[in-house]
Motif scaffolding. Sequence first.
Motif, PDB file in Angstrom:
ATOM      1  N   UNK A  30       0.853  -1.179   0.000  1.00 58.98           N
ATOM      2  CA  UNK A  30       0.000   0.000   0.000  1.00 58.98           C
ATOM      3  C   UNK A  30       0.892   1.232   0.000  1.00 58.98           C
ATOM      4  N   UNK A  31       0.438   2.288  -0.645  1.00 55.88           N
ATOM      5  CA  UNK A  31       1.210   3.532  -0.662  1.00 55.88           C
ATOM      6  C   UNK A  31       0.271   4.711  -0.503  1.00 55.88           C
ATOM      7  N   UNK A  32       0.708   5.697   0.270  1.00 53.24           N
ATOM      8  CA  UNK A  32      -0.068   6.911   0.453  1.00 53.24           C
ATOM      9  C   UNK A  32       0.875   8.091   0.620  1.00 53.24           C
ATOM     10  N   UNK A  33       0.505   9.224   0.056  1.00 53.14           N
ATOM     11  CA  UNK A  33       1.179  10.484   0.337  1.00 53.14           C
ATOM     12  C   UNK A  33       0.365  11.220   1.387  1.00 53.14           C
ATOM     13  N   UNK A  34       1.063  11.804   2.369  1.00 56.00           N
ATOM     14  CA  UNK A  34       0.407  12.567   3.423  1.00 56.00           C
ATOM     15  C   UNK A  34       1.165  13.870   3.622  1.00 56.00           C
ATOM     16  N   UNK A  35       0.472  14.882   4.088  1.00 62.03           N
ATOM     17  CA  UNK A  35       1.092  16.181   4.298  1.00 62.03           C
ATOM     18  C   UNK A  35       0.966  16.610   5.742  1.00 62.03           C
ATOM     19  N   UNK A  36       1.960  17.363   6.200  1.00 58.17           N
ATOM     20  CA  UNK A  36       1.863  17.992   7.512  1.00 58.17           C
ATOM     21  C   UNK A  36       1.155  19.323   7.322  1.00 58.17           C
ATOM     22  N   UNK A  37       0.035  19.539   7.992  1.00 62.81           N
ATOM     23  CA  UNK A  37      -0.699  20.790   7.783  1.00 62.81           C
ATOM     24  C   UNK A  37       0.189  22.010   8.047  1.00 62.81           C
ATOM     25  N   UNK A  38       0.043  23.001   7.202  1.00 63.58           N
ATOM     26  CA  UNK A  38       0.789  24.247   7.387  1.00 63.58           C
ATOM     27  C   UNK A  38       0.256  24.981   8.609  1.00 63.58           C
ATOM     28  N   UNK A  39       1.139  25.633   9.327  1.00 63.18           N
ATOM     29  CA  UNK A  39       0.718  26.383  10.506  1.00 63.18           C
ATOM     30  C   UNK A  39      -0.054  27.606  10.086  1.00 63.18           C
ATOM     31  N   UNK A  40      -0.940  28.004  10.920  1.00 60.29           N
ATOM     32  CA  UNK A  40      -1.777  29.177  10.613  1.00 60.29           C
ATOM     33  C   UNK A  40      -0.942  30.450  10.646  1.00 60.29           C
TER      34      UNK A  40
END
Length: 251
Positions: A241-251
Amino acid sequence: MPPTSSAAPTQAPARTAAVWAALDPVVTGGHPLQVLDVGGGSGMFAVPLAQLGHTVTVVDPSADALATLHRRAETAGVGGRVRSLQGDADRMPPVAADGPQAPGFDLVLCHFVLEVVDDPSSTLGQIAAVLRPGGTLSLAAANRAGAVLARAVGGHPVEARELLADRDPAPARGGPARRRFDPDQLLALVAGAGLQPGEWRGVSVVADLLEASSGAVPEAVRALELALSGASPYRDVATGLHVLATRPATA
């Protein structure tokens, strides 16, 4: 050197085609990235990414694999863009990105590592901590459904049933048990680390079978693999299985 227009190296096996296709928009057409490859071993991804102009740090427990990494990087002419740290993924040594993108890495690869670490949640938490806001995680892991079918087709129905129940299929063999994941489990782990997962895809849906066929045309295998990797029910029984995930940008 700016990244070039195509991510996948021409010699890359078809089984990794889906991963390279997902990475392509991340690693091409923009500024050079700071990349961390957790468990990157001998540089299957690190060296091609360095050839694209990125700076890559590889963390791996094997001194032999890291020595091979450096030889491959020097041969490819990118030794200056590849560095290594010997250490385990679940107890990573201190790592830091270099250059104007610091603090944090723009891209972290964690491919087929969660199967063997002590605590997958802890490993993903450590990764999230070194990923810059807005950065990307490329995560690949073994697929339980694919493993069940592989054991069954290989003539081991008892082991297949044990895998189906998420148990060690062959404890008498004495080796360490390896985890397998289903998509929901993997996505939940990613979300639990504070990352935002994208759509998952299958890795090596049919590539391993077709590459073993003497009559298979490599480009045709690659094209079929890409077509199946995002489509159910085919992706559901892939090897990985493969997934790309992102770290949410700070406000």
